[in-house]
Design a protein around this motif. Sequence first.
Motif, PDB file in Angstrom:
ATOM      1  N   GLU A  30       3.925   3.792 -19.332  1.00  0.00           N
ATOM      2  CA  GLU A  30       3.695   2.548 -18.571  1.00  0.00           C
ATOM      3  C   GLU A  30       3.980   2.772 -17.084  1.00  0.00           C
ATOM      4  OE1 GLU A  30       5.636   2.694 -21.393  1.00  0.00           O
ATOM      5  OE2 GLU A  30       3.917   1.988 -22.576  1.00  0.00           O
ATOM      6  N   LYS A  31       5.069   3.487 -16.825  1.00  0.00           N
ATOM      7  CA  LYS A  31       5.455   3.748 -15.421  1.00  0.00           C
ATOM      8  C   LYS A  31       4.388   4.608 -14.729  1.00  0.00           C
ATOM      9  CE  LYS A  31       8.050   2.772 -12.375  1.00  0.00           C
ATOM     10  NZ  LYS A  31       8.618   1.470 -12.069  1.00  0.00           N
ATOM     11  N   ILE A  32       3.925   5.631 -15.462  1.00  0.00           N
ATOM     12  CA  ILE A  32       2.888   6.508 -14.883  1.00  0.00           C
ATOM     13  C   ILE A  32       1.638   5.682 -14.580  1.00  0.00           C
ATOM     14  CG2 ILE A  32       1.344   8.479 -15.295  1.00  0.00           C
ATOM     15  CD1 ILE A  32       3.606   9.687 -17.046  1.00  0.00           C
ATOM     16  N   GLU A  33       1.248   4.842 -15.535  1.00  0.00           N
ATOM     17  CA  GLU A  33       0.045   4.014 -15.325  1.00  0.00           C
ATOM     18  C   GLU A  33       0.201   3.114 -14.103  1.00  0.00           C
ATOM     19  OE1 GLU A  33      -0.764   1.978 -18.989  1.00  0.00           O
ATOM     20  OE2 GLU A  33      -1.548   3.819 -19.918  1.00  0.00           O
ATOM     21  N   ALA A  34       1.393   2.553 -13.943  1.00  0.00           N
ATOM     22  CA  ALA A  34       1.622   1.659 -12.798  1.00  0.00           C
ATOM     23  C   ALA A  34       1.520   2.439 -11.481  1.00  0.00           C
ATOM     24  CB  ALA A  34       2.988   0.989 -12.922  1.00  0.00           C
ATOM     25  N   ILE A  35       2.046   3.653 -11.458  1.00  0.00           N
ATOM     26  CA  ILE A  35       1.991   4.455 -10.211  1.00  0.00           C
ATOM     27  C   ILE A  35       0.557   4.908  -9.929  1.00  0.00           C
ATOM     28  CG2 ILE A  35       2.841   6.536  -9.033  1.00  0.00           C
ATOM     29  CD1 ILE A  35       5.501   6.126 -10.519  1.00  0.00           C
ATOM     30  N   VAL A  36      -0.174   5.248 -10.982  1.00  0.00           N
ATOM     31  CA  VAL A  36      -1.587   5.626 -10.809  1.00  0.00           C
ATOM     32  C   VAL A  36      -2.368   4.438 -10.226  1.00  0.00           C
ATOM     33  CG1 VAL A  36      -3.735   6.102 -12.083  1.00  0.00           C
ATOM     34  CG2 VAL A  36      -1.681   7.452 -12.547  1.00  0.00           C
ATOM     35  N   ARG A  37      -2.102   3.247 -10.780  1.00  0.00           N
ATOM     36  CA  ARG A  37      -2.797   2.046 -10.297  1.00  0.00           C
ATOM     37  C   ARG A  37      -2.477   1.791  -8.826  1.00  0.00           C
ATOM     38  NH1 ARG A  37      -0.507  -1.978 -13.295  1.00  0.00           N
ATOM     39  NH2 ARG A  37      -0.811  -0.737 -15.149  1.00  0.00           N
ATOM     40  N   ARG A  38      -1.206   1.939  -8.484  1.00  0.00           N
ATOM     41  CA  ARG A  38      -0.790   1.691  -7.085  1.00  0.00           C
ATOM     42  C   ARG A  38      -1.459   2.709  -6.156  1.00  0.00           C
ATOM     43  NH1 ARG A  38       4.567   0.410  -4.307  1.00  0.00           N
ATOM     44  NH2 ARG A  38       3.709  -0.668  -2.499  1.00  0.00           N
ATOM     45  N   THR A  39      -1.558   3.962  -6.646  1.00  0.00           N
ATOM     46  CA  THR A  39      -2.209   5.015  -5.851  1.00  0.00           C
ATOM     47  C   THR A  39      -3.670   4.661  -5.631  1.00  0.00           C
ATOM     48  OG1 THR A  39      -0.762   6.672  -6.868  1.00  0.00           O
ATOM     49  CG2 THR A  39      -2.777   7.487  -5.819  1.00  0.00           C
ATOM     50  N   ARG A  40      -4.332   4.274  -6.721  1.00  0.00           N
ATOM     51  CA  ARG A  40      -5.757   3.960  -6.647  1.00  0.00           C
ATOM     52  C   ARG A  40      -6.003   2.780  -5.697  1.00  0.00           C
ATOM     53  NH1 ARG A  40      -7.187   2.077 -12.021  1.00  0.00           N
ATOM     54  NH2 ARG A  40      -6.626   0.123 -11.027  1.00  0.00           N
ATOM     55  N   ASP A  41      -5.084   1.824  -5.706  1.00  0.00           N
ATOM     56  CA  ASP A  41      -5.281   0.623  -4.893  1.00  0.00           C
ATOM     57  C   ASP A  41      -4.594   0.691  -3.535  1.00  0.00           C
ATOM     58  OD1 ASP A  41      -6.690  -0.304  -7.036  1.00  0.00           O
ATOM     59  OD2 ASP A  41      -5.039  -1.521  -7.855  1.00  0.00           O
ATOM     60  N   ARG A  42      -4.025   1.840  -3.196  1.00  0.00           N
ATOM     61  CA  ARG A  42      -3.247   1.934  -1.959  1.00  0.00           C
ATOM     62  C   ARG A  42      -4.086   1.616  -0.724  1.00  0.00           C
ATOM     63  NH1 ARG A  42       2.151   1.775  -1.324  1.00  0.00           N
ATOM     64  NH2 ARG A  42       2.981   3.549  -0.202  1.00  0.00           N
ATOM     65  N   GLY A  43      -5.343   2.132  -0.711  1.00  0.00           N
ATOM     66  CA  GLY A  43      -6.223   1.868   0.425  1.00  0.00           C
ATOM     67  C   GLY A  43      -6.416   0.362   0.595  1.00  0.00           C
ATOM     68  N   ALA A  44      -6.701  -0.325  -0.516  1.00  0.00           N
ATOM     69  CA  ALA A  44      -6.941  -1.776  -0.467  1.00  0.00           C
ATOM     70  C   ALA A  44      -5.656  -2.517  -0.077  1.00  0.00           C
ATOM     71  CB  ALA A  44      -7.439  -2.265  -1.818  1.00  0.00           C
ATOM     72  N   GLU A  45      -4.514  -2.015  -0.535  1.00  0.00           N
ATOM     73  CA  GLU A  45      -3.223  -2.640  -0.186  1.00  0.00           C
ATOM     74  C   GLU A  45      -3.050  -2.622   1.347  1.00  0.00           C
ATOM     75  OE1 GLU A  45       0.114  -0.613  -2.029  1.00  0.00           O
ATOM     76  OE2 GLU A  45       1.587  -1.892  -1.011  1.00  0.00           O
ATOM     77  N   ILE A  46      -3.371  -1.477   1.950  1.00  0.00           N
ATOM     78  CA  ILE A  46      -3.219  -1.334   3.407  1.00  0.00           C
ATOM     79  C   ILE A  46      -4.245  -2.203   4.138  1.00  0.00           C
ATOM     80  CG2 ILE A  46      -3.388   0.324   5.325  1.00  0.00           C
ATOM     81  CD1 ILE A  46      -2.074   2.388   3.352  1.00  0.00           C
ATOM     82  N   VAL A  47      -5.495  -2.204   3.633  1.00  0.00           N
ATOM     83  CA  VAL A  47      -6.549  -3.046   4.237  1.00  0.00           C
ATOM     84  C   VAL A  47      -6.103  -4.514   4.219  1.00  0.00           C
ATOM     85  CG1 VAL A  47      -8.902  -3.947   3.880  1.00  0.00           C
ATOM     86  CG2 VAL A  47      -8.485  -1.486   3.733  1.00  0.00           C
ATOM     87  N   GLY A  48      -5.553  -4.949   3.079  1.00  0.00           N
ATOM     88  CA  GLY A  48      -5.112  -6.341   2.939  1.00  0.00           C
ATOM     89  C   GLY A  48      -4.001  -6.684   3.915  1.00  0.00           C
ATOM     90  N   LEU A  49      -3.076  -5.769   4.088  1.00  0.00           N
ATOM     91  CA  LEU A  49      -1.946  -6.036   4.986  1.00  0.00           C
ATOM     92  C   LEU A  49      -2.355  -6.000   6.455  1.00  0.00           C
ATOM     93  CD1 LEU A  49       0.759  -3.923   3.120  1.00  0.00           C
ATOM     94  CD2 LEU A  49       0.790  -6.413   3.416  1.00  0.00           C
ATOM     95  N   LEU A  50      -3.249  -5.052   6.788  1.00  0.00           N
ATOM     96  CA  LEU A  50      -3.673  -4.936   8.186  1.00  0.00           C
ATOM     97  C   LEU A  50      -4.518  -6.142   8.612  1.00  0.00           C
ATOM     98  CD1 LEU A  50      -4.754  -1.178   8.601  1.00  0.00           C
ATOM     99  CD2 LEU A  50      -2.883  -2.323   9.805  1.00  0.00           C
ATOM    100  N   GLY A  51      -5.322  -6.645   7.664  1.00  0.00           N
ATOM    101  CA  GLY A  51      -6.197  -7.778   7.999  1.00  0.00           C
ATOM    102  C   GLY A  51      -7.474  -7.332   8.682  1.00  0.00           C
ATOM    103  N   SER A  52      -7.387  -6.286   9.479  1.00  0.00           N
ATOM    104  CA  SER A  52      -8.587  -5.759  10.136  1.00  0.00           C
ATOM    105  C   SER A  52      -8.423  -4.250  10.234  1.00  0.00           C
ATOM    106  CB  SER A  52      -8.686  -6.416  11.515  1.00  0.00           C
ATOM    107  OG  SER A  52      -9.393  -5.588  12.385  1.00  0.00           O
ATOM    108  N   GLY A  53      -9.417  -3.518   9.711  1.00  0.00           N
ATOM    109  CA  GLY A  53      -9.344  -2.055   9.728  1.00  0.00           C
ATOM    110  C   GLY A  53      -8.708  -1.523   8.453  1.00  0.00           C
ATOM    111  N   SER A  54      -8.699  -0.181   8.328  1.00  0.00           N
ATOM    112  CA  SER A  54      -8.111   0.440   7.132  1.00  0.00           C
ATOM    113  C   SER A  54      -7.168   1.561   7.542  1.00  0.00           C
ATOM    114  CB  SER A  54      -9.216   0.910   6.174  1.00  0.00           C
ATOM    115  OG  SER A  54     -10.084   1.823   6.786  1.00  0.00           O
ATOM    116  N   ALA A  55      -6.629   2.263   6.532  1.00  0.00           N
ATOM    117  CA  ALA A  55      -5.608   3.292   6.791  1.00  0.00           C
ATOM    118  C   ALA A  55      -6.129   4.368   7.736  1.00  0.00           C
ATOM    119  CB  ALA A  55      -5.215   3.929   5.458  1.00  0.00           C
ATOM    120  N   TYR A  56      -5.279   4.888   8.574  1.00  0.00           N
ATOM    121  CA  TYR A  56      -5.713   5.990   9.441  1.00  0.00           C
ATOM    122  C   TYR A  56      -4.658   7.064   9.677  1.00  0.00           C
ATOM    123  CZ  TYR A  56      -3.706   2.748  12.939  1.00  0.00           C
ATOM    124  OH  TYR A  56      -2.902   1.880  13.614  1.00  0.00           O
ATOM    125  N   TYR A  57      -3.382   6.744   9.545  1.00  0.00           N
ATOM    126  CA  TYR A  57      -2.378   7.814   9.754  1.00  0.00           C
ATOM    127  C   TYR A  57      -2.503   8.878   8.668  1.00  0.00           C
ATOM    128  CZ  TYR A  57      -0.166   4.843  13.252  1.00  0.00           C
ATOM    129  OH  TYR A  57       0.075   4.077  14.365  1.00  0.00           O
TER     130      TYR A  57
END
Length: 307
Positions: A201-228
């Motif tokens: 379950e823990k592995i699945e949750a971390i995989v999901r977070r990894t897969r959605d990390r780009g979208a998580e950053i896009v959502g928080l930034l509001g404009s633009g996506s990850a770049y560092y």
Amino acid sequence: MNKFKISIIGAGAVGSTLAQRVLDSGLADVVLVDIVKNMAFAKALDMADAAPIVGTERSIIGTDSYKDIESSDIVIITAGFPRKPGMTREELIAKNAAIVREVSNNIKMHAPSSIVIVVTNPLDTMTYLAHKTLGFKKEKVFGMAGVLDASRFIYLLSDELKVKRSSVETYILGSHGDTMVPVLSKTKIGGKPIARLLSKEKIEAIVRRTRDRGAEIVGLLGSGSAYYSPSAAVFKIISAVIKNSKETLVVSAYLNGEYGLQGLYIGVPCKIGRSGIEKIVELELAEDEAELLKRSAQAIKSSHEKL
Ligand code: TXD
């Protein structure tokens, strides 16, 4: 000082952060190109002004003219729109395909012997399009995604287990999107298989977070996506080319039968050196991983149809 020249097309968030990494590290001379008049020029002046402080003798120029990319060793395509909150990478296809076509035609004309690395999304499809438009050897055109996806996974795993990041070994193959394939059968932490250290379950949750990390950053930034982190991943790949390190890194590569797949760009481990992709490394995958890779390839192929 060697004579390496890197041109970066698109002086936005990823392009300019990458330019700064290359300039500050002294890896190569940099040309920064953008369609927006004076933007690349201004950013290049600003970075050049910092050269005495950071102690680099490298040059950087900003331009809107493709003539300046002549004799580049490597050209990186970051031109294109990033996602907005709630958008998938696939939804960028129509707008970004036109940009990648235009940029590739210019690279073909002005830097025909360069190695081309694509960053623009949707990554695997845009790399395929760039390769088709450029007509360069497949070993000289590839895309960046797997290094970034694996870095996100490694960061989250090391944070969870409170271990050194350098103790985590993993690969993420497949598309840079919802069908990415973390190779859990080859994921080790301090030499131990991941399944011995974390629950399913823990592995699945971390995989999901990894897969959605780009979208998580896009959502928080509001404009633009990850770049560092994306610029760090591109920097790692171009360092491997320039230093001819022959490191195995996951890049989006053209497959011609490897992994049982054909006629598409998809993330697989490759030995990277001065001539680009020197070898595609075929990992022995677990049955479910091979199946997921096949499904990821199908998703990429149906995206080709939208081109
Ligand atoms: O892992 C990955 N591959 C990615 C991909 C990680 C992060 C970002 N990813 C994608 O890269 C993202 O979805 C976008 O498609 C690209 C670029 O992202 P960035 O965040 O740098 O976008 P910006 O800041 O909007 O910058 C894009 C620049 C901008 O300055 C435009 O004026 C320029 O591209 N642009 C052009 N330059 C030259 N020529 C043309 N035709 C052109 N069109 C736009």
